[in-house]
Design an enzyme around this catalytic site. Sequence first.
Site, short mmCIF file in Angstrom:
data_model
loop_
_atom_site.label_atom_id
_atom_site.label_comp_id
_atom_site.label_asym_id
_atom_site.label_seq_id
_atom_site.Cartn_x
_atom_site.Cartn_y
_atom_site.Cartn_z
CB CYS A 20 27.52 -10.56 -13.59
SG CYS A 20 28.72 -10.20 -12.49
CG HIS A 68 28.75 -14.06 -10.87
ND1 HIS A 68 28.72 -13.55 -11.96
CD2 HIS A 68 27.66 -15.11 -10.83
CE1 HIS A 68 27.93 -14.14 -12.94
NE2 HIS A 68 27.09 -14.79 -12.30
CG HIS A 80 24.17 -15.98 -14.30
ND1 HIS A 80 25.41 -16.35 -13.92
CD2 HIS A 80 23.57 -16.92 -14.72
CE1 HIS A 80 25.53 -17.69 -14.20
NE2 HIS A 80 24.48 -18.04 -14.75
#
Length: 134
Positions: A20, A68, A80
């Site tokens: 990510c 994240h 993402h």
Amino acid sequence: MNKRGIPYVWGGTSDRGYDCSGLMLRAYEKAGIDLPRTAREQYGAFSRKISWNDLEPGDLVFFSNLGHVGMISKPGYMVHAPHSGDVVKEEKLSDWRRQAFVGAVRPDPKGVRQWEKQLEQRREPISANLTATL
């Protein structure tokens, strides 16, 4: 958006695979902005935080205790690299994402430079002349 379909690879920062924060690192690099490597550092690099209701395309959104990061692609959506076994993709911001939301930033070069200066100060050696007192 042209990275959609590339596999998630932990620590990945290339078209062989992205995690990510590696995906965000490379996306902003293309825009001429150098980001720190990890999601936690990317969040900390900017003092100005963006609320859920003020998100705009290009904002970095952080979830799950800064574990994240994704980027707002259009209102109500983010791109993402989700997790192992998945690929880079665009997804709708769900109620679950809203509950896991920690915050967002709108990256700019000034913010990153300030973060780098803070990191340099932390790395400076501590003077050997310090004396502890009780």
